[in-house]
Design a protein around this motif. Sequence first.
Motif, PDB file in Angstrom:
ATOM      1  N   SER A 100      12.480   9.772   6.185  1.00  0.00           N
ATOM      2  CA  SER A 100      11.038   9.877   6.374  1.00  0.00           C
ATOM      3  C   SER A 100      10.315   9.923   5.032  1.00  0.00           C
ATOM      4  O   SER A 100       9.285   9.266   4.833  1.00  0.00           O
ATOM      5  N   HIS A 101      10.855  10.691   4.101  1.00  0.00           N
ATOM      6  CA  HIS A 101      10.254  10.785   2.772  1.00  0.00           C
ATOM      7  C   HIS A 101      10.220   9.430   2.087  1.00  0.00           C
ATOM      8  O   HIS A 101       9.202   9.022   1.504  1.00  0.00           O
ATOM      9  N   GLN A 102      11.339   8.699   2.159  1.00  0.00           N
ATOM     10  CA  GLN A 102      11.395   7.383   1.522  1.00  0.00           C
ATOM     11  C   GLN A 102      10.454   6.388   2.206  1.00  0.00           C
ATOM     12  O   GLN A 102       9.852   5.542   1.543  1.00  0.00           O
ATOM     13  N   MET A 103      10.302   6.496   3.525  1.00  0.00           N
ATOM     14  CA  MET A 103       9.381   5.620   4.235  1.00  0.00           C
ATOM     15  C   MET A 103       7.935   5.896   3.824  1.00  0.00           C
ATOM     16  O   MET A 103       7.127   4.971   3.680  1.00  0.00           O
ATOM     17  N   GLN A 104       7.598   7.155   3.621  1.00  0.00           N
ATOM     18  CA  GLN A 104       6.247   7.482   3.174  1.00  0.00           C
ATOM     19  C   GLN A 104       5.966   6.848   1.816  1.00  0.00           C
ATOM     20  O   GLN A 104       4.886   6.255   1.599  1.00  0.00           O
ATOM     21  N   LEU A 105       6.926   6.958   0.894  1.00  0.00           N
ATOM     22  CA  LEU A 105       6.753   6.348  -0.423  1.00  0.00           C
ATOM     23  C   LEU A 105       6.612   4.832  -0.299  1.00  0.00           C
ATOM     24  O   LEU A 105       5.791   4.220  -1.000  1.00  0.00           O
ATOM     25  N   GLN A 106       7.415   4.235   0.564  1.00  0.00           N
ATOM     26  CA  GLN A 106       7.347   2.786   0.744  1.00  0.00           C
ATOM     27  C   GLN A 106       5.986   2.371   1.282  1.00  0.00           C
ATOM     28  O   GLN A 106       5.410   1.363   0.856  1.00  0.00           O
ATOM     29  N   HIS A 107       5.442   3.156   2.217  1.00  0.00           N
ATOM     30  CA  HIS A 107       4.119   2.834   2.763  1.00  0.00           C
ATOM     31  C   HIS A 107       3.026   2.985   1.704  1.00  0.00           C
ATOM     32  O   HIS A 107       2.072   2.199   1.672  1.00  0.00           O
ATOM     33  N   PHE A 108       3.169   3.998   0.840  1.00  0.00           N
ATOM     34  CA  PHE A 108       2.212   4.140  -0.263  1.00  0.00           C
ATOM     35  C   PHE A 108       2.274   2.905  -1.168  1.00  0.00           C
ATOM     36  O   PHE A 108       1.235   2.364  -1.578  1.00  0.00           O
ATOM     37  N   LYS A 109       3.501   2.476  -1.493  1.00  0.00           N
ATOM     38  CA  LYS A 109       3.678   1.308  -2.369  1.00  0.00           C
ATOM     39  C   LYS A 109       3.076   0.056  -1.741  1.00  0.00           C
ATOM     40  O   LYS A 109       2.364  -0.709  -2.390  1.00  0.00           O
ATOM     41  N   ASP A 110       3.378  -0.151  -0.459  1.00  0.00           N
ATOM     42  CA  ASP A 110       2.893  -1.360   0.216  1.00  0.00           C
ATOM     43  C   ASP A 110       1.371  -1.372   0.305  1.00  0.00           C
ATOM     44  O   ASP A 110       0.743  -2.430   0.157  1.00  0.00           O
ATOM     45  N   HIS A 111       0.778  -0.218   0.543  1.00  0.00           N
ATOM     46  CA  HIS A 111      -0.673  -0.157   0.737  1.00  0.00           C
ATOM     47  C   HIS A 111      -1.425  -0.295  -0.574  1.00  0.00           C
ATOM     48  O   HIS A 111      -2.549  -0.831  -0.603  1.00  0.00           O
ATOM     49  N   THR A 112      -0.832   0.177  -1.669  1.00  0.00           N
ATOM     50  CA  THR A 112      -1.555   0.203  -2.944  1.00  0.00           C
ATOM     51  C   THR A 112      -1.043  -0.822  -3.952  1.00  0.00           C
ATOM     52  O   THR A 112      -1.631  -0.977  -5.023  1.00  0.00           O
ATOM     53  N   LYS A 122       4.984  12.907 -11.090  1.00  0.00           N
ATOM     54  CA  LYS A 122       3.647  13.289 -10.645  1.00  0.00           C
ATOM     55  C   LYS A 122       2.630  12.235 -11.060  1.00  0.00           C
ATOM     56  O   LYS A 122       1.707  11.908 -10.289  1.00  0.00           O
ATOM     57  N   ASP A 123       2.776  11.690 -12.262  1.00  0.00           N
ATOM     58  CA  ASP A 123       1.832  10.673 -12.732  1.00  0.00           C
ATOM     59  C   ASP A 123       1.915   9.407 -11.884  1.00  0.00           C
ATOM     60  O   ASP A 123       0.886   8.806 -11.553  1.00  0.00           O
ATOM     61  N   GLU A 124       3.129   8.989 -11.530  1.00  0.00           N
ATOM     62  CA  GLU A 124       3.283   7.802 -10.681  1.00  0.00           C
ATOM     63  C   GLU A 124       2.626   8.024  -9.322  1.00  0.00           C
ATOM     64  O   GLU A 124       1.959   7.133  -8.785  1.00  0.00           O
ATOM     65  N   LEU A 125       2.801   9.200  -8.780  1.00  0.00           N
ATOM     66  CA  LEU A 125       2.200   9.512  -7.490  1.00  0.00           C
ATOM     67  C   LEU A 125       0.683   9.533  -7.578  1.00  0.00           C
ATOM     68  O   LEU A 125      -0.014   9.059  -6.678  1.00  0.00           O
ATOM     69  N   GLU A 126       0.186  10.067  -8.673  1.00  0.00           N
ATOM     70  CA  GLU A 126      -1.270  10.144  -8.826  1.00  0.00           C
ATOM     71  C   GLU A 126      -1.886   8.749  -8.886  1.00  0.00           C
ATOM     72  O   GLU A 126      -2.936   8.491  -8.277  1.00  0.00           O
ATOM     73  N   VAL A 127      -1.219   7.841  -9.584  1.00  0.00           N
ATOM     74  CA  VAL A 127      -1.721   6.468  -9.670  1.00  0.00           C
ATOM     75  C   VAL A 127      -1.754   5.821  -8.286  1.00  0.00           C
ATOM     76  O   VAL A 127      -2.739   5.180  -7.899  1.00  0.00           O
ATOM     77  N   SER A 128      -0.671   6.030  -7.539  1.00  0.00           N
ATOM     78  CA  SER A 128      -0.591   5.403  -6.213  1.00  0.00           C
ATOM     79  C   SER A 128      -1.545   6.050  -5.214  1.00  0.00           C
ATOM     80  O   SER A 128      -2.320   5.364  -4.532  1.00  0.00           O
ATOM     81  N   LEU A 129      -1.517   7.381  -5.136  1.00  0.00           N
ATOM     82  CA  LEU A 129      -2.333   8.070  -4.140  1.00  0.00           C
ATOM     83  C   LEU A 129      -3.831   7.951  -4.435  1.00  0.00           C
ATOM     84  O   LEU A 129      -4.653   8.022  -3.515  1.00  0.00           O
ATOM     85  N   SER A 130      -4.173   7.759  -5.688  1.00  0.00           N
ATOM     86  CA  SER A 130      -5.592   7.607  -6.048  1.00  0.00           C
ATOM     87  C   SER A 130      -6.179   6.313  -5.506  1.00  0.00           C
ATOM     88  O   SER A 130      -7.409   6.142  -5.482  1.00  0.00           O
ATOM     89  N   LYS A 131      -5.316   5.402  -5.070  1.00  0.00           N
ATOM     90  CA  LYS A 131      -5.788   4.133  -4.517  1.00  0.00           C
ATOM     91  C   LYS A 131      -5.861   4.159  -2.996  1.00  0.00           C
ATOM     92  O   LYS A 131      -6.142   3.121  -2.381  1.00  0.00           O
ATOM     93  N   ILE A 132      -5.610   5.322  -2.393  1.00  0.00           N
ATOM     94  CA  ILE A 132      -5.640   5.423  -0.934  1.00  0.00           C
ATOM     95  C   ILE A 132      -6.840   6.256  -0.513  1.00  0.00           C
ATOM     96  O   ILE A 132      -6.980   7.415  -0.937  1.00  0.00           O
ATOM     97  N   CYS A 133      -7.686   5.700   0.302  1.00  0.00           N
ATOM     98  CA  CYS A 133      -8.803   6.462   0.881  1.00  0.00           C
ATOM     99  C   CYS A 133      -8.277   7.203   2.108  1.00  0.00           C
ATOM    100  O   CYS A 133      -7.816   6.574   3.067  1.00  0.00           O
ATOM    101  N   PRO A 134      -8.294   8.542   2.091  1.00  0.00           N
ATOM    102  CA  PRO A 134      -7.622   9.307   3.145  1.00  0.00           C
ATOM    103  C   PRO A 134      -8.199   9.101   4.533  1.00  0.00           C
ATOM    104  O   PRO A 134      -7.502   9.266   5.531  1.00  0.00           O
ATOM    105  N   ARG A 135      -9.501   8.711   4.619  1.00  0.00           N
ATOM    106  CA  ARG A 135     -10.126   8.560   5.931  1.00  0.00           C
ATOM    107  C   ARG A 135      -9.973   7.165   6.517  1.00  0.00           C
ATOM    108  O   ARG A 135     -10.308   6.947   7.677  1.00  0.00           O
TER     109      ARG A 135
END
Length: 235
Positions: A100-112, A122-135
């Motif tokens: 499940s954890h790896q699938m979440q990362l894969q979905h972040f990668k695919d979306h961003t 943490k820096d890699e995650l910040e770059v990726s998650l900053s490109k996702i609008c939570p709503r």
Amino acid sequence: MQNNNQPKTSLFKYVASVKLPINCVAFSAVTFVVVYELWLSKLPELFWWGAEVSLICSQICLSIIASYVFYLIVVHKKELDDWQAIKPSITAPISTILKSHQMQLQHFKDHTDTELNQYPTKDELEVSLSKICPRDKTAPVFLARMNCNANWYQYLELCLRENDELLAQLFRLSHFMDGELIFILQKLHSLTLKKAVYEQANMIENPNMGWLSGQFYQYSDVCRQLSEYKRNCLE
């Protein structure tokens, strides 16, 4: 050609699987008995009750050795048989949590369209998650009752609640686990990410999910520890 060393190797692995303090006590007892029979029993008494003390210690060590042999043949074998029977019930939920954890990362990668390692910084995650609008309702989960895709907060909440259900299954088997695994599972159960997603996400208006990078990094790091434990102790 049959390997004649295989029975010896299997016996060594079997003995090595016994807890280290038990093996140390048994080894010490065997060492004392050997030393007593080959050397101590032939020495003259250094004090008037020295021979009696040595004999008593030797008899105690023989009792320890007999108890150890009984433990190996009866008790430890049952422990290993019980562990082999229950092991799939432990490894399966752990594998699902890690997947499940790896699938979440894969979905972040695919979306961003960003790069994330298997256990990102943490820096890699910040770059990726900053490109996702939570709503945005673009998360890879379809909500039938709402006839639309989940938003990214809902997606994370669903994943974490599924993890909680798997952790509940594992904790019911905690008496079969060692302290290291229980400690890792407890850290996974008490993630700050869960509190952020469950309680705060729906009350905070953020343009992106970068604010979750620290909590998600903690989640990733615990999954890394769990993966290492699974590889070293469950495979």
